[in-house]
Design an enzyme around this catalytic site. Structure first.
Site, short mmCIF file in Angstrom:
data_model
loop_
_atom_site.label_atom_id
_atom_site.label_comp_id
_atom_site.label_asym_id
_atom_site.label_seq_id
_atom_site.Cartn_x
_atom_site.Cartn_y
_atom_site.Cartn_z
N HIS A 89 0.83 -1.21 0.00
CA HIS A 89 0.00 0.00 0.00
C HIS A 89 0.86 1.25 0.00
CE1 HIS A 89 0.73 0.76 4.34
NE2 HIS A 89 0.66 -0.57 4.48
N CYS B 96 2.37 -2.90 6.60
CA CYS B 96 2.94 -4.08 5.93
C CYS B 96 4.06 -3.61 5.01
CB CYS B 96 1.84 -4.79 5.16
SG CYS B 96 0.59 -5.55 6.22
#
Length: 245
Positions: free
Chosen positions: A196, A212
């Protein structure tokens, strides 16, 4: 068998943020997707994707302020970063099918393979979840302007985030998932692991407290426009990180 991948260049919740996963090889399966000719005779990726960086690539334009629907993502002060974290094509040996994403969280790189010897490399920032994963998955969902829901363990640390659990944090410049999110699934199960964007551009090239695999907004949009659904992704464990050829 463990994968050994070589890069001769220098090494330097529903959102997926803060999720707990184990410290093992993250191997994600899938198809490479549609094909088309690209610069350098590469044949991977979605139609109409951006040109690949080359020796004449304009980084000022690539990392400039970027209008994107109702939002405009700020320019990246890329000259303040080590050049190795800029989007670039590098020598990279891999047995994986072209079109595979390979993440090296220990050196803060994400590779999109172009051939057995070349890859498009991006700099990344890695949160705790990025170092702690095992299993297989696919990019099953691609989201533009995603909403973000804090994981329960983050809410436990900061109860004020509870208000975002039901409806999520709205899309926009302050959203922790940034401009785009690519969600990884195991069969019919969402792993909560994401690639992302980030609203903290200074985190690229670093290990950070949450998240992440985070990318500059301009880079995550670039990758998003290249990779199809069901793209195969591999995240390396410590003993499988790249080494110089």
């Amino acid at each position: 068998m463990p994968r050994k991948l070589n890069d001769p260049s220098p090494l330097g919740a529903q959102s997926g943020d803060g999720s707990h996963v184990s410290r093992r090889l993250f191997t994600l399966g899938g198809l490479a997707g549609l094909a088309l000719p690209l610069a350098g005779c590469y044949t991977v990726g979605l139609p109409g994707q951006p040109p690949l960086p080359d020796e004449t690539f304009d980084y000022d334009a690539a990392y400039a302020e970027l209008p994107d629907g109702e939002f405009t993502w700020p320019a990246i002060n890329y000259k303040a970063f080590d050049r190795k974290f800029l989007r670039q094509v590098v020598d990279f040996k891999s047995r994986e099918k072209p079109g595979t994403i390979i993440v090296d969280p220990y050196n803060n790189f994400l590779y999109w393979t172009l051939s057995p010897k070349k890859a498009l490399r991006y700099g990344i920032g890695v949160g705790r979840a990025g170092f702690a994963w095992s299993g297989e998955a696919l990019i099953r969902v691609k989201r533009e302007h995603p909403i973000w829901r804090p994981p329960r363990e983050m809410i436990a640390r900061k109860p004020s985030l509870e208000r975002y659990w039901k409806d999520g944090y709205p899309a926009g410049l302050k959203n922790p998932l940034g401009a785009r999110a690519m969600d990884l699934w195991q069969g019919s199960v969402d792993t909560l692991y994401r690639i992302h964007g980030t609203n903290q551009p200074s985190s690229i090239g670093k290990s950070v407290s949450s998240g992440c695999i985070r990318m500059w907004q301009q880079d995550v949009i670039d990758l998003f426009e290249r990779v199809p659904l069901r793209t195969k992704v591999i995240v390396l464990q410590k003993d499988e990180e790249d080494s110089e050829a």
